[in-house]
Scaffold this active site. Structure first.
Site, PDB file in Angstrom:
ATOM      1  N   GLY A  24      -1.630  -1.873  11.218  1.00 33.36           N
ATOM      2  CA  GLY A  24       0.207  -1.170  11.535  1.00 33.36           C
ATOM      3  C   GLY A  24       0.927  -2.527  11.551  1.00 33.36           C
ATOM      4  O   GLY A  24       1.608  -2.417  12.573  1.00 33.36           O
ATOM      5  N   HIS A 123       1.985  -5.788  -0.983  1.00 38.50           N
ATOM      6  CA  HIS A 123       0.744  -6.395  -2.218  1.00 38.50           C
ATOM      7  C   HIS A 123       0.542  -7.327  -1.581  1.00 38.50           C
ATOM      8  O   HIS A 123       1.558  -8.144  -1.486  1.00 38.50           O
ATOM      9  CB  HIS A 123       0.671  -6.314  -3.411  1.00 38.50           C
ATOM     10  CG  HIS A 123      -0.601  -6.330  -3.694  1.00 38.50           C
ATOM     11  ND1 HIS A 123      -2.061  -5.860  -3.615  1.00 38.50           N
ATOM     12  CD2 HIS A 123      -1.544  -6.740  -4.551  1.00 38.50           C
ATOM     13  CE1 HIS A 123      -3.107  -6.483  -4.125  1.00 38.50           C
ATOM     14  NE2 HIS A 123      -2.538  -7.148  -4.761  1.00 38.50           N
TER      15      HIS A 123
END
EC number: 2.1.2.2
Length: 213
Positions: A24, A123
């Protein structure tokens, strides 16, 4: 004294759900940017994790963001049930933007069609390079180094039915250094690119959502 209309305009926010599977760090970058006042149109309404041991859950709890942990069964029936849970959570929380921040699952075309809000993803490469099925985590950086590229980076894009195939929203780069390993390249892209362009793109999209009302 500012009038009520001005106060309403400055307080308007879009409700965002962040989906995670691991540490995270991108979630933390968003939390930090919200706390610093840099994302004035963003309300972090909930975090959804498909891994019960994801460290990102602790980050969300520390920031007092509601967390939903999914029952994740690794088969086709389980994936369908997992996606149904996500859809229910998104509807119940009136989510207006979904951000995939290291969510290690490819969402089905049916889910994307039924999702009540736009979905974006971060990404760790310059799409279309080193993207699509099989390119995730360190695999992306291993492939970049194996190819001998001199520049890498990250991309924020809309999610559609093609893996990493949605419209590109933002990209930025880092130079690949001679002594880079997949791990060192990953960390530099995370800190110098992902943690910058992802919160910034979320803010821009949320501002658009609020201004369309």
């Amino acid at each position: 004294m500012k009038d009520a209309r001005w106060i309403l305009m400055t307080a308007a926010k879009a409700r965002v759900a962040v989906l995670i599977s691991g540490g995270g760090t991108n979630l933390q970058a968003i939390i930090d940017a919200v706390s610093a006042g840099n994302l004035p149109h963003v309300e972090l309404s909930c975090v959804i994790s498909n891994k019960a041991d994801a460290y990102g859950i602790k980050r969300a709890q520390a920031a007092k963001i509601p967390v939903h942990v999914l029952e994740n069964v690794p088969n086709a029936q389980g994936k369908k049930a997992c996606e149904a849970q996500i859809l229910q959570i998104l509807h119940e929380n009136r989510i207006q933007l979904v951000a995939l921040a290291g969510f290690m699952a490819i969402l089905s075309a049916d889910f994307i069609a039924q999702c009540p809000a736009p979905i974006i993803n971060i990404h760790p490469s310059l799409i279309p390079a080193f993207s699509g099925p099989g390119y995730y985590g360190l695999r992306v950086h291993e492939a970049a180094l194996a190819a001998g590229v001199k520049v890498s980076g990250a991309t924020v894009h809309f999610v559609n039915e093609i893996c990493d195939g949605g419209k590109i929203l933002a990209q930025d780069t880092v130079r690949v250094q001679e002594l880079d390993t997949p791990q060192s390249l990953q960390q530099r892209i995370l800190h110098e690119v992902e943690h910058v362009i992802f919160p910034r793109t979320i803010e821009a999209l949320c501002a658009e959502i609020v201004n369309r009302k």
